[in-house]
Design a protein around this motif. Structure first.
Motif, PDB file in Angstrom:
ATOM      1  N   ALA A   1       7.748  15.065  12.855  1.00  0.00           N
ATOM      2  CA  ALA A   1       6.350  15.258  13.263  1.00  0.00           C
ATOM      3  C   ALA A   1       6.069  14.582  14.603  1.00  0.00           C
ATOM      4  N   ASP A   2       7.116  14.475  15.442  1.00  0.00           N
ATOM      5  CA  ASP A   2       7.009  13.942  16.809  1.00  0.00           C
ATOM      6  C   ASP A   2       6.716  12.444  16.865  1.00  0.00           C
ATOM      7  N   HIS A   3       7.023  11.735  15.793  1.00  0.00           N
ATOM      8  CA  HIS A   3       6.824  10.281  15.785  1.00  0.00           C
ATOM      9  C   HIS A   3       8.074   9.590  15.245  1.00  0.00           C
ATOM     10  N   ALA A   4       8.450   8.487  15.895  1.00  0.00           N
ATOM     11  CA  ALA A   4       9.642   7.746  15.489  1.00  0.00           C
ATOM     12  C   ALA A   4       9.311   6.422  14.814  1.00  0.00           C
ATOM     13  N   LEU A   5       8.073   5.940  14.915  1.00  0.00           N
ATOM     14  CA  LEU A   5       7.685   4.669  14.308  1.00  0.00           C
ATOM     15  C   LEU A   5       6.523   4.875  13.345  1.00  0.00           C
ATOM     16  N   ARG A   6       6.622   4.220  12.194  1.00  0.00           N
ATOM     17  CA  ARG A   6       5.537   4.272  11.216  1.00  0.00           C
ATOM     18  C   ARG A   6       5.277   2.876  10.671  1.00  0.00           C
ATOM     19  N   LYS A   7       4.042   2.679  10.228  1.00  0.00           N
ATOM     20  CA  LYS A   7       3.591   1.366   9.777  1.00  0.00           C
ATOM     21  C   LYS A   7       3.090   1.444   8.343  1.00  0.00           C
ATOM     22  N   GLY A   8       3.504   0.474   7.544  1.00  0.00           N
ATOM     23  CA  GLY A   8       3.002   0.335   6.186  1.00  0.00           C
ATOM     24  C   GLY A   8       2.654  -1.113   5.925  1.00  0.00           C
ATOM     25  N   SER A   9       2.605  -1.494   4.657  1.00  0.00           N
ATOM     26  CA  SER A   9       2.267  -2.875   4.322  1.00  0.00           C
ATOM     27  C   SER A   9       3.123  -3.350   3.158  1.00  0.00           C
ATOM     28  N   LEU A  10       3.195  -4.678   3.034  1.00  0.00           N
ATOM     29  CA  LEU A  10       3.987  -5.329   2.000  1.00  0.00           C
ATOM     30  C   LEU A  10       3.181  -6.498   1.462  1.00  0.00           C
ATOM     31  N   SER A  11       3.167  -6.655   0.158  1.00  0.00           N
ATOM     32  CA  SER A  11       2.465  -7.793  -0.428  1.00  0.00           C
ATOM     33  C   SER A  11       3.136  -9.094  -0.012  1.00  0.00           C
ATOM     34  N   CYS A  12       2.334 -10.118   0.238  1.00  0.00           N
ATOM     35  CA  CYS A  12       2.890 -11.390   0.694  1.00  0.00           C
ATOM     36  C   CYS A  12       2.125 -12.551   0.058  1.00  0.00           C
TER      37      CYS A  12
ATOM     38  N   SER B   1       0.829  -1.201   0.000  1.00  0.00           N
ATOM     39  CA  SER B   1       0.000   0.000   0.000  1.00  0.00           C
ATOM     40  C   SER B   1       0.865   1.254   0.000  1.00  0.00           C
ATOM     41  N   SER B   2       0.375   2.294  -0.635  1.00  0.00           N
ATOM     42  CA  SER B   2       1.078   3.580  -0.629  1.00  0.00           C
ATOM     43  C   SER B   2       0.876   4.323   0.685  1.00  0.00           C
TER      44      SER B   2
ATOM     45  N   GLU C   1       1.231 -13.052   9.910  1.00  0.00           N
ATOM     46  CA  GLU C   1       0.476 -11.806   9.843  1.00  0.00           C
ATOM     47  C   GLU C   1       0.059 -11.466   8.414  1.00  0.00           C
ATOM     48  N   CYS C   2       0.280 -12.398   7.491  1.00  0.00           N
ATOM     49  CA  CYS C   2      -0.129 -12.184   6.103  1.00  0.00           C
ATOM     50  C   CYS C   2      -1.630 -12.444   5.982  1.00  0.00           C
ATOM     51  N   VAL C   3      -2.401 -11.400   5.728  1.00  0.00           N
ATOM     52  CA  VAL C   3      -3.856 -11.486   5.621  1.00  0.00           C
ATOM     53  C   VAL C   3      -4.281 -10.858   4.297  1.00  0.00           C
ATOM     54  N   ASN C   4      -5.008 -11.629   3.506  1.00  0.00           N
ATOM     55  CA  ASN C   4      -5.490 -11.143   2.210  1.00  0.00           C
ATOM     56  C   ASN C   4      -4.351 -10.590   1.353  1.00  0.00           C
ATOM     57  N   GLY C   5      -3.211 -11.280   1.406  1.00  0.00           N
ATOM     58  CA  GLY C   5      -2.091 -10.924   0.550  1.00  0.00           C
ATOM     59  C   GLY C   5      -1.279  -9.739   1.002  1.00  0.00           C
ATOM     60  N   SER C   6      -1.411  -9.335   2.284  1.00  0.00           N
ATOM     61  CA  SER C   6      -0.678  -8.171   2.770  1.00  0.00           C
ATOM     62  C   SER C   6      -0.257  -8.398   4.219  1.00  0.00           C
TER      63      SER C   6
END
Length: 670
Positions: A659-670, A372-373, A642-647
């Motif tokens: 922006a006062d945050h050190a951790l970010r979350k994205g997704s990867l195709s699986c 996902s973008s 944790e691969c659900v529906n291909g992600s």
């Protein structure tokens, strides 16, 4: 009926995928506590007896007799060596018929190769302490460990007669998995535990229960640690509980092993298994109430690591009259405990890699992020501040290195992100020091071996922050089991003199670990020897290779880090980027992620072992379009569970706390 092969006769190889049962008795004499002959029975996965290998019953030169008590069900815990090449088999150095053999002292250890060759040159004098000898293990077929009711754990080497007693605990099974020595016991609340750190060979070692103390109040014998979800570290533990007559399952959740059901197997003592098709395939043996009979059973658990054990137990074989089963192990040549057995017989290591070389040139242009973008924050505001760097996800725990000399243990925050663990002194992270308690490592990367955090957490450091103008390119190991606020490294591998000089703030950033079983399976080429990588050439080590990334040059280097503190560089790889900030091995896809920060516009690259047996560029990815060009120095990939529906999720750490945050979350195709 399959023929009985004699040790010392023409060697016949084991079939990978088969299982091997330690059998006592030849069917001619009733089994008592006197010494009886020992056989290794090879069974197909369907339970057909392939053959029986008789172990020596008399001394002849370097060949020594190996026998067992006819009625002691606690004995015969054979194991597959950590590198998957040998069976290690315990017994007594006493003649068949010796009265009450379990009250004698001398032990014979057999090393049995994938080709069927038997080496019984190792006789450990005066180890057993007039009580049962129970188990044996090895990392590589040369370094050996033996366990017993009174002998504790002894360390020796192939062909030796002496030993070093590591611990005098009452020990049952002992085995090497993922570069860590483990043991089981029902005494003093031990349960299933680590023994020291890595594969120790010196006295005074301590046993430490796995977090959650699995089976510490049970009756544990054989056990197997598996990486069912494919994170690269064990997440599921199965234990043979003899008194309960059950295979007990434990799943790793939040860094602790929690009970997840069981399956009944009467008087079970032996246990082995592997991961096949994403499921745990187990084989178990029982010796009956008197220790003079036996069954071989199998069960496939299709449930996730943290779900109740599933599957039905099937009996594959039953010992005939005047014969008894003891332990069980995968056939040698399968690549190590917990790995999927190959489907073809073992062969001489190829001089050319087994895979086909790529037919197209390596990529030169970045393509959009393979997921996902969209990217969201994964921490609360200003929890960590600046300098958060390397990440490594171990199931329900995220390990994070902060290059101000701190290590964090993070747990889920209930909103898809992470927060500091407040238990055991982790609430504000723990300060790191070099061995001896001095200095402050500028820790940039973090990783684990196949032993998981129980085998130590490894960090990469580029300098001593107390002397920040001088490079100190090191990998350090930390025992994270305590509750104090500081951690002192138990081992340092200082690579500075082996690497090209760089600025003191341009050194080691990322670090990751790749298991030997994978590397040998793809014919990985060792740059130090010019041939195919052979783990046994490097003695006792973690069961894998550490890869480190250098910020100032964009290079990636592979090292075997030996338990002794020695190291050997076996690979040098150009990432093609101006700098490397993070490395992450993704076992499910057999690829290594190489990550750059805002210097390279957040570019990610992947490396795979190609047809030449070397890591080569396989893909170039842009950062997700929804994420600004942050100063991301850490990156982690979730496991296949944790691969659900291909992600599945991925996470980044931002060194600048934008922006006062050190951790970010994205997704990867699986």
């Amino acid at each position: 009926m399959p023929a009985v092969a004699q040790a010392g006769g023409p060697a016949t190889g084991f079939a990978p995928g088969d299982v091997v049962v330690y059998r006592v008795g030849d069917g001619s004499t009733s089994l008592t506590d006197n010494a009886a002959p020992v056989f290794l029975d090879e069974y197909s996965p369907a339970g057909s007896l392939v053959r029986s290998l008789a172990l020596p019953t008399a001394d002849s030169g370097a060949t020594h007799e190996l026998t067992a008590s006819g009625s002691a069900s606690s004995e015969g815990q054979l194991t597959l060596s950590g590198d998957g090449r040998y069976l290690i088999v315990p017994g007594y150095h006493k003649a068949v018929g010796t009265d009450s053999v379990a009250t004698t002292d001398d032990v014979t250890l057999a090393r049995v190769g994938a080709d069927g060759s038997v080496d019984t040159s190792t006789v450990v004098d005066e180890f057993a302490g007039d009580n049962n000898v129970r188990g044996a293990a090895s990392s590589d077929g040369t370094h050996l460990w033996v366990s017993g009711a009174a002998g504790g754990i002894g360390s020796t080497t192939l062909g030796s007669s002496g030993f070093t007693r590591l611990t005098d605990d009452n020990i049952r099974d002992v085995q090497v998995s993922g570069g860590q020595l483990y043991a089981s016991s029902d005494k003093d609340g031990i349960g299933v535990s680590t023994v020291g750190t890595g594969t120790p060979t010196t006295s005074g070692q301590k046993t430490a229960n796995l977090p959650g103390s699995p089976e510490s109040s049970g009756d544990p014998y054989g056990f197997v640690l598996l990486d069912v979800a494919g994170h690269g570290t064990p997440d599921t533990l199965y234990v043979a509980d003899s008194n309960a007559g059950k295979i007990e399952k434990f799943g790793l959740s939040g860094g602790s092993w929690k009970a997840e059901g069981s399956k009944s197997v009467s008087h079970v003592t032996g246990l082995t298994g592997y991961v096949g098709g994403g499921h745990a395939v187990l084989y178990a043996t029982g010796s009956g109430s008197s220790g003079t009979s036996g069954t071989l059973s199998t069960v496939t658990d299709t449930a996730a690591p943290t779900s109740s054990m599933s599957g039905s137990v099937t009996t594959l074989a039953t010992a005939s009259s005047k014969k008894a089963f003891r332990g069980v192990a995968l056939a040698p040549g399968t690549g190590g405990t917990g790995t999927t057995p190959p489907t073809t017989p073992p062969t001489t290591p190829p001089t050319t890699p087994p895979t086909t070389p790529p037919t197209s040139p390596p990529p030169t242009t970045a393509v959009p992020w393979p997921g996902s973008s969209s990217v969201t924050t994964a921490d609360a505001s200003n929890v960590f501040g600046e300098d958060l760097s390397g990440l490594y996800q171990e199931g329900g725990v995220m390990w994070a290195a902060q290059n101000s000399g701190k290590l964090w243990r993070l747990v889920p925050n209930g909103s898809g992100g992470w927060q500091p663990d407040t238990a055991s002194g982790w609430g504000s992270g723990k300060s790191l020091h070099f061995p001896g308690g001095s200095g402050t490592p500028d820790d940039e990367g973090v990783t684990l071996t196949g032993a998981g955090s129980a085998g130590g957490v490894y960090v990469s450091s580029e300098r001593n922050a107390d002397s920040s103008g001088t490079s100190r390119l090191s990998v350090l190991r930390y025992d994270v089991s305590g509750s104090g606020s500081t951690l002192t490294a138990t081992k340092e591998w200082n690579l500075t003199g082996d690497l090209p000089a760089v600025g003191s703030n341009l050194g080691l950033e990322g670090v990751t670990w790749v298991p030997d079983g994978y590397l040998t399976g793809v014919g990985f080429q060792d740059a130090a020897t010019g041939g195919t990588y052979d783990p046994s050439a490097y003695g006792s080590h973690t069961g894998g290779v550490f890869f480190v990334g250098v910020e100032g040059t964009g290079m990636v280097y592979g090292y075997v880090l030996q338990d002794s503190g020695a190291f050997t560089r076996i690979a040098s790889i150009s990432s093609g980027m101006d700098g490397v900030m993070e490395l992450q091995w993704e076992p499910q896809a057999s690829r290594m992620w190489v990550v750059c920060d805002d210097t390279c516009d957040g570019q990610h690259r992947t490396l795979r072992v190609d047809g030449t047996g070397r890591f080569a560029l396989s893909a170039i990815y842009e950062r997700p379009s929804g994420m600004p060009n942050y100063n991301n120095e850490g990156f982690s990939v979730a496991g296949s569970d944790e691969c659900v529906n291909g992600s599945k999720p991925v996470y980044w750490s931002d060194d600048s706390n934008d922006a006062d945050h050190a951790l970010r979350k994205g997704s990867l195709s699986c």
